[in-house]
Enzyme design. Structure first.
Site, short mmCIF file in Angstrom:
data_model
loop_
_atom_site.label_atom_id
_atom_site.label_comp_id
_atom_site.label_asym_id
_atom_site.label_seq_id
_atom_site.Cartn_x
_atom_site.Cartn_y
_atom_site.Cartn_z
N MET A 1 -12.26 4.21 -0.35
CA MET A 1 -12.90 4.51 0.95
C MET A 1 -13.59 5.86 0.82
O MET A 1 -13.18 6.86 1.43
CB MET A 1 -11.84 4.51 2.06
CG MET A 1 -11.33 3.12 2.39
SD MET A 1 -9.73 3.14 3.24
CE MET A 1 -8.65 3.13 1.82
N MET B 1 -9.08 7.91 -0.06
CA MET B 1 -9.89 8.34 1.10
C MET B 1 -10.41 9.75 0.87
O MET B 1 -9.70 10.60 0.32
CB MET B 1 -9.02 8.33 2.36
CG MET B 1 -8.32 7.00 2.61
SD MET B 1 -7.44 7.01 4.18
CE MET B 1 -6.59 5.44 4.09
N MET C 1 -11.48 -6.07 5.98
CA MET C 1 -10.67 -5.07 6.68
C MET C 1 -10.30 -5.60 8.06
O MET C 1 -11.16 -6.02 8.83
CB MET C 1 -11.44 -3.75 6.84
CG MET C 1 -11.67 -2.98 5.55
SD MET C 1 -10.18 -2.58 4.61
CE MET C 1 -9.22 -1.61 5.79
N HIS D 1 -1.24 -1.39 -4.20
CA HIS D 1 -2.52 -1.05 -3.57
C HIS D 1 -2.58 0.46 -3.34
O HIS D 1 -1.69 1.03 -2.70
CB HIS D 1 -2.61 -1.81 -2.25
CG HIS D 1 -3.88 -1.67 -1.49
ND1 HIS D 1 -4.99 -2.46 -1.73
CD2 HIS D 1 -4.23 -0.85 -0.47
CE1 HIS D 1 -5.96 -2.13 -0.89
NE2 HIS D 1 -5.53 -1.15 -0.11
N ASP E 1 -4.84 3.45 -1.73
CA ASP E 1 -5.91 3.73 -0.77
C ASP E 1 -6.49 5.12 -1.03
O ASP E 1 -5.83 6.13 -0.77
CB ASP E 1 -5.35 3.67 0.66
CG ASP E 1 -5.11 2.26 1.11
OD1 ASP E 1 -6.04 1.45 1.01
OD2 ASP E 1 -3.98 1.95 1.54
N SER F 1 0.84 -1.20 0.00
CA SER F 1 0.00 0.00 0.00
C SER F 1 0.88 1.25 0.00
O SER F 1 1.66 1.47 0.93
CB SER F 1 -0.89 0.01 1.24
OG SER F 1 -1.39 1.32 1.45
N GLY G 1 -0.56 1.76 9.73
CA GLY G 1 0.15 1.56 10.99
C GLY G 1 -0.72 1.20 12.17
O GLY G 1 -0.30 1.34 13.32
N GLY H 1 -8.73 4.12 7.31
CA GLY H 1 -8.43 5.55 7.43
C GLY H 1 -6.96 5.84 7.59
O GLY H 1 -6.50 6.88 7.13
N PHE H 2 -6.23 4.94 8.21
CA PHE H 2 -4.82 5.23 8.51
C PHE H 2 -3.98 3.95 8.40
O PHE H 2 -4.48 2.86 8.68
CB PHE H 2 -4.68 5.80 9.93
CG PHE H 2 -5.48 7.05 10.13
CD1 PHE H 2 -5.00 8.28 9.69
CD2 PHE H 2 -6.74 6.99 10.70
CE1 PHE H 2 -5.76 9.43 9.84
CE2 PHE H 2 -7.51 8.14 10.86
CZ PHE H 2 -7.01 9.37 10.43
N ASP I 1 -6.55 -6.46 4.75
CA ASP I 1 -5.91 -5.14 4.72
C ASP I 1 -5.92 -4.54 6.12
O ASP I 1 -6.99 -4.30 6.69
CB ASP I 1 -6.69 -4.26 3.74
CG ASP I 1 -6.09 -2.88 3.53
OD1 ASP I 1 -5.05 -2.58 4.13
OD2 ASP I 1 -6.69 -2.11 2.76
N GLY I 2 -4.71 -4.30 6.64
CA GLY I 2 -4.58 -3.62 7.93
C GLY I 2 -3.82 -4.43 8.94
O GLY I 2 -4.23 -5.53 9.30
N GLY I 3 -2.66 -3.92 9.35
CA GLY I 3 -1.89 -4.59 10.39
C GLY I 3 -1.25 -5.90 9.95
O GLY I 3 -0.91 -6.74 10.78
N GLY J 1 1.24 -1.95 4.14
CA GLY J 1 1.84 -0.63 3.98
C GLY J 1 3.09 -0.50 4.82
O GLY J 1 4.22 -0.52 4.30
N HIS K 1 -8.48 0.79 -3.72
CA HIS K 1 -9.39 0.61 -2.59
C HIS K 1 -10.08 1.94 -2.32
O HIS K 1 -9.47 2.88 -1.80
CB HIS K 1 -8.55 0.14 -1.39
CG HIS K 1 -9.29 -0.02 -0.11
ND1 HIS K 1 -8.65 -0.23 1.10
CD2 HIS K 1 -10.61 -0.01 0.18
CE1 HIS K 1 -9.56 -0.33 2.06
NE2 HIS K 1 -10.75 -0.21 1.53
C1 DX5 Z 1 -6.18 1.49 5.88
C2 DX5 Z 1 -5.74 1.16 4.46
C3 DX5 Z 1 -4.60 0.23 4.38
C4 DX5 Z 1 -3.33 0.69 4.99
C5 DX5 Z 1 -2.68 -0.51 5.60
O1 DX5 Z 1 -7.31 2.27 5.82
O2 DX5 Z 1 -6.82 0.61 3.72
O3 DX5 Z 1 -4.38 -0.22 3.03
O4 DX5 Z 1 -2.44 1.27 4.07
O5 DX5 Z 1 -1.59 -0.06 6.32
P1 DX5 Z 1 -0.74 -1.01 7.30
O6 DX5 Z 1 -0.25 -2.15 6.47
O7 DX5 Z 1 0.31 -0.10 7.78
O8 DX5 Z 1 -1.70 -1.46 8.37
ZN ZN Z 2 -6.43 -0.40 1.67
#
Ligand code: DX5
Ligand code: ZN
Length: 219
Positions: free
Chosen positions: A68, A37, A137, A33, A35, A8, A145, A142-143, A175-177, A197, A66
């Site tokens: 959002m 937003m 998800m 990827h 994102d 990402s 990390g 939204g963010f 996606d996420g963490g 990401g 993606h």
């Molecule tokens: C969150 C995004 C993710 C984000 C993942 O809203 O959709 O794609 O970049 O970031 P990490 O891999 O750092 O959790």
């Molecule tokens: Zn994403």
């Protein structure tokens, strides 16, 4: 099937986006990827179609977008014209989700459907004929990390079952963490596409090392 690693760019060094994306390709990424937003559906504001075009023009990988954003139907064509190979829309943002997913396919891209951590996936039972990818998800969007939410593991298994029962060949993305600590259990639950990401673009030894570490953690 082989695990798909989808870095990402939310965590990339945006001053050097083109080279970051090329290094990810050389390091073994399978797609990029993006994102998107809107500061409305999610609190943050990020990228539009021109960033998708910049990624597309900087590498040979498919671009996974993606969205959002509220009312994603209004923007599908712009993102697909800019080079999106897959467009994923949120279940929560679309009152006519079946039609919106069909539109993505008609415009020439793969159709992705995503569910927030708190959204039940029952609706997927009625959408298996129009999805190519189901994104679960594992953080609230939204963010980058954020910490992986473990309750999504059961949800991934449920989605795997729903897809198998229906005969769908849609792939499960998470996606996420995603990190070396979490990726294996997510794979074991049934996911095959991993968005990452922080674990890729913020790896202390570089982008290629981040991708290699994720693959190594899968064994
Ligand atoms: C969150 C995004 C993710 C984000 C993942 O809203 O959709 O794609 O970049 O970031 P990490 O891999 O750092 O959790
Ligand atoms: Zn994403």
């Amino acid at each position: 099937m082989k695990a798909i690693i989808s870095p990402s760019i939310l965590s990339a060094d945006l001053k050097n986006l083109g080279s970051q994306v090329r290094v990810a390709q050389e390091g073994g990424a399978d797609e990029i990827h993006v994102d998107v937003m809107d500061g409305n559906f999610v609190p943050n504001i990020t990228f539009g179609p021109e960033i998708v075009r910049a990624c597309k023009d900087s590498c040979d990988l498919p671009i996974d977008v993606h969205l959002m954003i509220v009312e994603p139907e209004k923007h599908l064509k712009n993102f697909i014209d800019a080079g999106a190979g897959t467009v994923t829309i949120h279940y929560e943002t679309c009152p006519h989700i079946h039609r919106s997913l069909q539109s993505i396919r008609e415009l020439g891209a793969k159709a992705g459907l995503t569910f927030n951590p708190g959204t039940p996936v029952d609706g997927l039972n009625y959408l298996t004929d129009v999805v190519d990818q189901v994104l679960i998800m594992s953080v609230n969007p939204g963010f980058g990390g954020q910490k992986f939410i473990p309750s999504v593991l059961d949800k991934i298994s449920l989605v795997k079952w729903i897809l198998e029962e229906s005969g769908s060949e849609a792939i499960i993305q998470v996606d996420g963490g995603i990190s070396v600590e979490t990726i294996l259990e997510v794979y074991q639950a049934g996911a095959r596409n991993f968005v990452a990401g922080t674990a890729v673009f913020r790896h202390p030894e570089g982008i290629s090392a981040g991708i290699a570490a994720l693959r190594a953690a899968l064994g």
